[in-house]
Design a protein around this motif. Structure first.
Motif, PDB file in Angstrom:
ATOM      1  N   VAL A  20       0.847  -1.194   0.000  1.00 39.60           N
ATOM      2  CA  VAL A  20       0.000   0.000   0.000  1.00 39.60           C
ATOM      3  C   VAL A  20       0.880   1.240   0.000  1.00 39.60           C
ATOM      4  N   LYS A  21       0.270   2.385  -0.316  1.00 36.23           N
ATOM      5  CA  LYS A  21       1.006   3.657  -0.319  1.00 36.23           C
ATOM      6  C   LYS A  21       0.164   4.720   0.383  1.00 36.23           C
ATOM      7  N   PRO A  22       0.773   5.822   0.800  1.00 29.78           N
ATOM      8  CA  PRO A  22       0.001   6.883   1.452  1.00 29.78           C
ATOM      9  C   PRO A  22      -1.176   7.331   0.583  1.00 29.78           C
ATOM     10  N   GLY A  23      -2.323   7.510   1.233  1.00 29.26           N
ATOM     11  CA  GLY A  23      -3.530   7.919   0.532  1.00 29.26           C
ATOM     12  C   GLY A  23      -4.471   6.768   0.216  1.00 29.26           C
ATOM     13  N   ASP A  24      -3.967   5.517   0.237  1.00 29.17           N
ATOM     14  CA  ASP A  24      -4.819   4.363  -0.035  1.00 29.17           C
ATOM     15  C   ASP A  24      -5.848   4.180   1.074  1.00 29.17           C
ATOM     16  N   ARG A  25      -7.035   3.702   0.701  1.00 27.02           N
ATOM     17  CA  ARG A  25      -8.050   3.285   1.686  1.00 27.02           C
ATOM     18  C   ARG A  25      -7.885   1.792   1.864  1.00 27.02           C
ATOM     19  N   VAL A  26      -7.858   1.337   3.123  1.00 27.50           N
ATOM     20  CA  VAL A  26      -7.626  -0.071   3.409  1.00 27.50           C
ATOM     21  C   VAL A  26      -8.655  -0.617   4.388  1.00 27.50           C
ATOM     22  N   LEU A  27      -8.766  -1.946   4.394  1.00 24.13           N
ATOM     23  CA  LEU A  27      -9.633  -2.664   5.317  1.00 24.13           C
ATOM     24  C   LEU A  27      -8.738  -3.316   6.364  1.00 24.13           C
ATOM     25  N   LEU A  28      -9.018  -3.040   7.643  1.00 21.46           N
ATOM     26  CA  LEU A  28      -8.184  -3.530   8.740  1.00 21.46           C
ATOM     27  C   LEU A  28      -8.875  -4.651   9.498  1.00 21.46           C
ATOM     28  N   PRO A  29      -8.085  -5.501  10.159  1.00 17.70           N
ATOM     29  CA  PRO A  29      -8.697  -6.509  11.025  1.00 17.70           C
ATOM     30  C   PRO A  29      -9.277  -5.842  12.268  1.00 17.70           C
ATOM     31  N   GLY A  30     -10.135  -6.531  12.984  1.00 19.57           N
ATOM     32  CA  GLY A  30     -10.742  -5.983  14.187  1.00 19.57           C
ATOM     33  C   GLY A  30      -9.814  -6.022  15.388  1.00 19.57           C
ATOM     34  N   TRP A  31      -8.616  -6.548  15.229  1.00 26.52           N
ATOM     35  CA  TRP A  31      -7.653  -6.701  16.321  1.00 26.52           C
ATOM     36  C   TRP A  31      -6.286  -6.207  15.845  1.00 26.52           C
TER      37      TRP A  31
ATOM     38  N   SER B  53      -3.006   4.292  13.988  1.00 31.25           N
ATOM     39  CA  SER B  53      -2.607   2.934  14.332  1.00 31.25           C
ATOM     40  C   SER B  53      -1.470   2.514  13.423  1.00 31.25           C
ATOM     41  N   LEU B  54      -0.590   1.677  13.950  1.00 31.74           N
ATOM     42  CA  LEU B  54       0.546   1.159  13.197  1.00 31.74           C
ATOM     43  C   LEU B  54       0.362  -0.348  13.044  1.00 31.74           C
ATOM     44  N   PHE B  55       0.291  -0.812  11.791  1.00 29.65           N
ATOM     45  CA  PHE B  55       0.101  -2.226  11.472  1.00 29.65           C
ATOM     46  C   PHE B  55       1.256  -2.718  10.621  1.00 29.65           C
ATOM     47  N   LYS B  56       1.485  -4.025  10.612  1.00 27.31           N
ATOM     48  CA  LYS B  56       2.391  -4.629   9.641  1.00 27.31           C
ATOM     49  C   LYS B  56       1.625  -4.725   8.324  1.00 27.31           C
ATOM     50  N   ASP B  57       2.340  -4.611   7.226  1.00 28.22           N
ATOM     51  CA  ASP B  57       1.725  -4.671   5.905  1.00 28.22           C
ATOM     52  C   ASP B  57       0.900  -5.950   5.734  1.00 28.22           C
ATOM     53  N   ALA B  58       1.394  -7.074   6.226  1.00 28.60           N
ATOM     54  CA  ALA B  58       0.704  -8.361   6.070  1.00 28.60           C
ATOM     55  C   ALA B  58      -0.596  -8.433   6.875  1.00 28.60           C
ATOM     56  N   GLU B  59      -0.774  -7.571   7.872  1.00 32.19           N
ATOM     57  CA  GLU B  59      -1.996  -7.577   8.677  1.00 32.19           C
ATOM     58  C   GLU B  59      -3.157  -6.866   7.987  1.00 32.19           C
ATOM     59  N   ILE B  60      -2.856  -6.019   7.003  1.00 32.00           N
ATOM     60  CA  ILE B  60      -3.908  -5.291   6.296  1.00 32.00           C
ATOM     61  C   ILE B  60      -4.660  -6.273   5.402  1.00 32.00           C
ATOM     62  N   LEU B  61      -5.979  -6.287   5.518  1.00 31.51           N
ATOM     63  CA  LEU B  61      -6.791  -7.283   4.830  1.00 31.51           C
ATOM     64  C   LEU B  61      -6.987  -7.006   3.348  1.00 31.51           C
ATOM     65  N   ALA B  62      -7.189  -5.734   2.982  1.00 32.45           N
ATOM     66  CA  ALA B  62      -7.474  -5.411   1.592  1.00 32.45           C
ATOM     67  C   ALA B  62      -7.275  -3.931   1.337  1.00 32.45           C
TER      68      ALA B  62
END
Length: 107
Positions: free
Chosen positions: A70-81, A94-103
């Motif tokens: 992903v890149k800045p400005g993208d809209r993403v779907l996050l897990p509930g945890w 929030s800070l996530f690992k790239d692999a945790e982002i769902l879509a």
């Protein structure tokens, strides 16, 4: 509960490796007809967020850097945890690992 850190400026925060800094969409405080919703009805974080910053990527087994998906400005779907909460002034991120982002959400 995720750890929480406080910073004075979001520009002072640069994600490392394959970390992605996001800002979740805020839940609506009132309905389309104008009724105000109680805090208890809007307390759960929404699964959608906007990417604010990304790290350069993480090395794979061969040692090559694999960039974030992903890149800045993208809209993403996050897990509930997961994720680490970060507060900058009154804004929450929030800070996530790239692999945790769902879509990635395409419009």
């Amino acid at each position: 509960m995720a750890a929480q850190a406080t910073f004075k400026s979001i520009k002072s925060l640069v994600p490392l490796f394959d970390r992605v800094l996001v800002q979740r969409f805020k839940p609506e405080a009132k309905t389309a007809s104008g009724l105000f919703l109680p805090t208890s009805a809007t307390s759960a974080p929404l699964p959608e967020a906007t990417v604010v910053a990304v790290g350069p990527g993480a090395p794979n087994k061969a040692g090559n850097i694999v960039p974030c998906s992903v890149k800045p400005g993208d809209r993403v779907l996050l897990p509930g945890w997961g994720g680490n909460a970060i507060k900058v002034g009154e804004e929450e991120y929030s800070l996530f690992k790239d692999a945790e982002i769902l879509a990635k959400i395409q419009e």
